[in-house]
Scaffold this active site. Structure first.
Site, PDB file in Angstrom:
ATOM      1  N   GLY A 160       0.816  -1.206   0.000  1.00  0.00           N
ATOM      2  CA  GLY A 160       0.000   0.000   0.000  1.00  0.00           C
ATOM      3  C   GLY A 160       0.851   1.258   0.000  1.00  0.00           C
ATOM      4  O   GLY A 160       1.038   1.899   1.047  1.00  0.00           O
ATOM      5  N   TYR A 161       1.367   1.611  -1.155  1.00  0.00           N
ATOM      6  CA  TYR A 161       2.140   2.849  -1.283  1.00  0.00           C
ATOM      7  C   TYR A 161       1.289   3.922  -1.969  1.00  0.00           C
ATOM      8  O   TYR A 161       1.008   4.970  -1.413  1.00  0.00           O
ATOM      9  CB  TYR A 161       3.407   2.626  -2.125  1.00  0.00           C
ATOM     10  CG  TYR A 161       4.448   1.708  -1.524  1.00  0.00           C
ATOM     11  CD1 TYR A 161       4.441   1.342  -0.186  1.00  0.00           C
ATOM     12  CD2 TYR A 161       5.487   1.216  -2.323  1.00  0.00           C
ATOM     13  CE1 TYR A 161       5.406   0.509   0.345  1.00  0.00           C
ATOM     14  CE2 TYR A 161       6.461   0.379  -1.795  1.00  0.00           C
ATOM     15  CZ  TYR A 161       6.425   0.024  -0.470  1.00  0.00           C
ATOM     16  OH  TYR A 161       7.385  -0.788   0.035  1.00  0.00           O
ATOM     17  N   SER A 162       0.892   3.632  -3.232  1.00  0.00           N
ATOM     18  CA  SER A 162       0.260   4.663  -4.067  1.00  0.00           C
ATOM     19  C   SER A 162      -1.108   5.080  -3.543  1.00  0.00           C
ATOM     20  O   SER A 162      -1.845   4.273  -2.996  1.00  0.00           O
ATOM     21  CB  SER A 162       0.092   4.145  -5.493  1.00  0.00           C
ATOM     22  OG  SER A 162       1.320   3.710  -5.989  1.00  0.00           O
ATOM     23  N   SER A 204      -1.822  -4.053  -5.946  1.00  0.00           N
ATOM     24  CA  SER A 204      -1.828  -5.363  -6.594  1.00  0.00           C
ATOM     25  C   SER A 204      -2.131  -6.447  -5.575  1.00  0.00           C
ATOM     26  O   SER A 204      -1.637  -6.402  -4.445  1.00  0.00           O
ATOM     27  CB  SER A 204      -0.475  -5.653  -7.232  1.00  0.00           C
ATOM     28  OG  SER A 204      -0.187  -4.693  -8.209  1.00  0.00           O
ATOM     29  N   GLU A 212      15.897  -6.240  -4.232  1.00  0.00           N
ATOM     30  CA  GLU A 212      15.762  -7.226  -5.299  1.00  0.00           C
ATOM     31  C   GLU A 212      16.248  -6.640  -6.607  1.00  0.00           C
ATOM     32  O   GLU A 212      15.476  -6.416  -7.503  1.00  0.00           O
ATOM     33  CB  GLU A 212      14.290  -7.616  -5.436  1.00  0.00           C
ATOM     34  CG  GLU A 212      13.861  -8.719  -4.537  1.00  0.00           C
ATOM     35  CD  GLU A 212      14.465 -10.045  -4.949  1.00  0.00           C
ATOM     36  OE1 GLU A 212      15.134 -10.649  -4.099  1.00  0.00           O
ATOM     37  OE2 GLU A 212      14.297 -10.455  -6.099  1.00  0.00           O
TER      38      GLU A 212
END
Ligand SMILES: Cc1cc2nc3c(=O)[nH]c(=O)nc-3n(C[C@H](O)[C@H](O)[C@H](O)COP(=O)(O)OP(=O)(O)OC[C@H]3O[C@@H](n4cnc5c(N)ncnc54)[C@H](O)[C@@H]3O)c2cc1C
Ligand SMILES: Cc1cc2nc3c(=O)[nH]c(=O)nc-3n(C[C@H](O)[C@H](O)[C@H](O)COP(=O)(O)OP(=O)(O)OC[C@H]3O[C@@H](n4cnc5c(N)ncnc54)[C@H](O)[C@@H]3O)c2cc1C
Lengths: 387, 375
Positions: A122-124, A156, A240
């Site tokens: 949950g960033y955007s 997502s 990553e």
């Protein structure tokens, strides 16, 4: 300069190959749920899930060169993914390993490795995508709980995930906008969370909007210190990044494109005789080779202990361009037969090329747009003034 | 696995860079490029003394005995400085002699190439951009053990400066009946000419041969079987030119970055505007990328010859397109001053135009990549 792997590394490669011979026989159905369950149990037992994570937390304690070998060999045989908790393995787990308390490591890491459930990110927010550091979703500490109010978007896997790694603003008026952001680990079935799926243009629905209404999050679910959320995020994203694994996927895709070209006609003649077709495929090959070798050069830097950061934007830009141009090239080869929608009997190869040509935003927009990558290179590497 | 340079190689890089910065800064480059010969005999001697002319020549023949990866380090720096000299030509001449010459031939020519008293070049092709055996038509007459050569070689780099030419000729009509011989400039019937070029820091010309007698001791390897060697020389040429393109492209990039930091328009350095910033970032992506490919190709020449054709073609093709764009964007981002003779950025653009067709253009190399990739 040399590209050979040492004896120990080659021994490891043999071990991986032997494992694949035994557990991924010719013709194995990679989508069969029973097969997948057994596969997951076996790779987990080998400690190849979380391969480079420390042994103490249940990881494999492996080195990055061996990790490259592992991913290479797995990709060559089109093996199923190592582990099933995609985001948990890609960045949530590494962040918990780095910033988490002992209690958090014990609580979350084994489940991530076992793939017990999915995580989401949950960033955007609707108003803050590229400008992530301006995010407004609020977290207010009340006693030993944060009370969260606000909205996230493009999350997502949110419809399936059991947990979310969430960035909230705990200081509404920080001196710099990157301060005052805090990272919380939140259970998705907490009271006050509502999710609504969003359909994408190729018909899928893998992301969602997530609303937070007085959601209460225990303070011991905070990852890192209060106000340290930005650093947690940045180093999670850096975790990553050798970028080699994607390249083997691109090589495979190029081979599939060649196959498509071989069975296609262009102007009534085999497409492979068309110099433009040949030239375009060769250009893709050059770009993919550039990514592969850039990745190896950056990996070498890491091995020498030099930190990597913004260089990874180089391959992200290549990947974005390839995804779009290779997708369109496939449609060019299909010509008018490319109009048939995926899933219909009329579509060549079940319509996977059509879907591919519409799914480029996954890698072009997801994880930061090309413009943002260019800003990063220009400002952090070339030293140009900030926007 | 280690995709990086050794400490010795990094040391070589800084020595070469320091030497060129001190001895051949841009004012000096401009003086040399406007001179008749197109190179500085004095600097050439100094390069020999530093051991750089014989870098890839074995020690027993007066060289340093290093490999192509080391050479790339040097070439990147000569490219960055746009250093005008017949260095690539001489290096390729040494490569031809080293690969195909017998011990006597090596003793006769290599020490002279390493110590700077001889300057060599390749005179292989006659037809425009036909980089196959078909590109060589000059038919040799035989006279006992000798060959008699008559004809014209085009696109001969450094034709004006060279004392020795490695000349390709035909011994028959067959697709690959090719031979190579070393012909000295002052031999009877030899006439070399240099023409003003688009990139004044490089010299291109032609070689005309009229009944030039080639004794058997000047033939490299076995006459009639030279195509594989010629093909390898073309690949080495491509990689040498591309290694200079890495340095030159990086030079152009950082020159433009500096300009973008200094030039103020609309109250800000132009580097603050994304119309300037983004093309610079794209240049960086390209330079990084063909740099990786050139390093890898040089490594395959030394250590993995089976991969060399593909890796050379990928590098040269990618670099050719990318450097062209870098030259154009570099000038464009300078605004009108970039168009002036006084500013240096245009010299880099000209280098990109010179490098484009050199040892095969992008189309040629992409076609080879397609064939090698099973298309
Ligand atoms: C398939 C997919 C999956 C995603 N999954 C997740 C997820 O799981 N979790 C999550 O938090 N987010 C996710 N995202 C969101 C993604 O990170 C954002 O979409 C992305 O960062 C861009 O933000 P935005 O959509 O708000 O576009 P905006 O920021 O509004 O940008 C719109 C356009 O303007 C350009 N732009 C914006 N600012 C600048 C600038 N300063 N200079 C130049 N150009 C600029 C952008 O490049 C873009 O082209 C996903 C997105 C996609 C497409
Ligand atoms: C052949 C030629 C003939 C000319 N003839 C005439 C003439 O007859 N009369 C006359 O008055 N002038 C003439 N000019 C000058 C011409 O109008 C200017 O060169 C032009 O306006 C650009 O200005 P500059 O050269 O100062 O570049 P700068 O303004 O310094 O620009 C340098 C670079 O930065 C970019 N840039 C600048 N500001 C921004 C921004 N805000 N956002 C994004 N990018 C930016 C530019 O696009 C350019 O790429 C001529 C120029 C040429 C090349």
């Amino acid at each position: 300069m040399h590209f050979n792997f040492n004896e120990e590394e080659e021994k490891f490669r043999d071990e991986v190959r032997a494992f694949l011979d035994e557990n991924l026989p010719e013709g194995a159905d990679r989508h069969d749920p029973v097969f997948l369950m057994e596969w997951n149990a076996k790779v987990r037992e080998k400690r190849w899930v979380g391969f480079s994570w420390p042994k103490e937390v249940g990881g494999g304690g492996g080195g990055i060169v061996e990790q490259v070998i592992l991913k290479e060999e797995m990709a060559k045989r089109r093996a199923p993914a190592l582990g099933t908790c995609f985001m948990g393995l890609a960045w949530v787990g590494p962040s918990i390993v780095q910033y988490g308390t002992e209690e958090q490591k014990e609580r979350f890491i084994p489940d991530i490795l076992d793939g017990k459930y999915q995580w989401c990110t949950g960033y955007s927010e609707p108003d803050y995508g590229s400008d992530l550091a301006s995010l407004q979703c609020k977290g207010v500490l009340e006693g030993d709980e944060y009370v969260v109010n606000g909205q996230k978007i493009w999350t997502s896997l949110a419809m399936w995930a059991e947990w979310i790694i969430l960035l909230v603003r705990t200081d509404p008026k920080p001196a710099v906008k990157h301060d005052g952001i805090t990272c919380l680990l939140v259970k998705m079935d907490s009271p006050g969370i509502e999710r609504r799926p969003i359909q994408n243009m190729s018909g899928g629905s893998m992301f969602a909007e997530v609303f937070f209404n007085d959601v209460r999050v225990p303070v011991n679910n905070r990852l890192g210190a209060e106000g340290q959320g930005w650093q947690v995020t940045i180093s999670a994203l850096a975790n990553e990044r050798s970028g080699i694994a994607e390249v083997t996927g691109m090589i495979r895709k190029l081979e599939e494109l060649k196959e498509l070209a071989r069975k296609t006609n262009k102007n009534g003649r085999p497409a492979t005789e068309d110099t433009r077709v040949r030239g375009r495929i060769a250009r893709f090959e050059a770009q993919i080779e550039a990514m592969r070798l850039n990745g190896m050069r950056y990996l070498t830097k890491q091995l020498k202990g030099e930190p990597l950061s913004s260089e990874t934007s180089v391959n992200k830009l290549h990947r974005a361009e390839l995804e779009v141009t290779m997708g369109d090239f496939a449609l060019d080869l299909l010509g008018s037969t490319g109009h048939y929608r995926a899933g219909s009997d009329a579509a060549v190869d079940g319509g996977k090329w059509q879907t591919g040509a519409l799914n480029w935003p996954d890698v072009v927009i997801g994880g930061g747009t090309p413009n943002i990558q260019k800003n990063i290179i220009a400002e952090r590497i070339l030293g140009l003034p900030k926007d | 696995m280690n995709f990086g340079f050794t400490e010795e190689q990094e040391l070589l890089r800084s020595e070469v860079r320091k030497f060129l910065d001190d001895q051949c800064p841009m004012e000096q480059v401009r003086k040399i490029m406007e001179s008749e010969s197109g190179y500085s005999a004095e600097l050439w001697t100094q390069l020999a003394e530093l051991g750089w002319l014989g870098l890839t020549i074995p020690e027993e023949y007066g060289g340093a005995g290093l490999g192509w990866v080391d050479l790339v380090v040097l070439l990147e720096e000569t490219g960055r400085s746009l250093f005008p000299s017949p260095f690539i030509s001489t290096t390729l001449t040494a490569a031809a002699i080293l690969e195909a010459g017998n011990d006597e031939q090596k003793k006769a020519w290599l020490p002279a190439l390493a110590n700077g008293s001889a300057i060599g070049t390749l005179a292989l092709l006659e037809q425009v951009d036909v980089l196959s055996a078909d590109g060589i038509t000059l038919l040799a007459k035989t006279d006992g053990d000798d060959f008699i050569l008559t004809g014209e070689k085009s696109f001969v780099n450094d034709a004006g400066a060279a004392t020795h030419f490695v000349v390709a000729f035909r011994t028959g009509e067959g697709a690959e009946d090719l031979g190579l011989a070393v012909i000295e400039r002052d031999a009877e019937g030899v006439n070399a000419q240099s023409f003003p070029g688009i990139d004044q820091t490089k010299r291109v010309g032609s070689l005309s041969l009229e009944n030039v007698r080639v004794a058997s001791d000047a033939v490299l390897g076995t006459a009639g079987q030279a195509w594989p060697l010629i093909s390898r020389l073309l690949d080495r040429g491509a990689i040498a030119v591309t290694a200079e393109m890495v340095g030159a492209a990086e030079g152009a990039l950082y020159m433009t970055v500096q300009f973008a930091k200094d030039r103020i328009q609309f109250g800000d350095p132009i580097g603050r505007y994304q119309g300037v910033k983004h093309p610079l970032a794209e240049m960086y992506v390209d330079v990084e990328s063909f740099k990786s490919m050139v390093y890898y190709a040089a490594w395959t020449i030394d250590e993995s010859p089976g991969e060399a054709e593909r890796s050379v073609s990928l590098a040269k093709a990618y670099a050719t397109d990318a450097f062209t764009r870098i030259g154009i964007d570099g000038v464009q981002l300078h605004g009108a001053v970039g168009y002036t003779a006084e500013y240096d950025i245009q010299l880099y653009l000209k280098r990109s135009k010179w490098a484009r067709p050199m040892f095969g253009d992008a189309d040629h190399h992409y076609e080879r990549v397609a064939s090698l990739g099973g298309l």
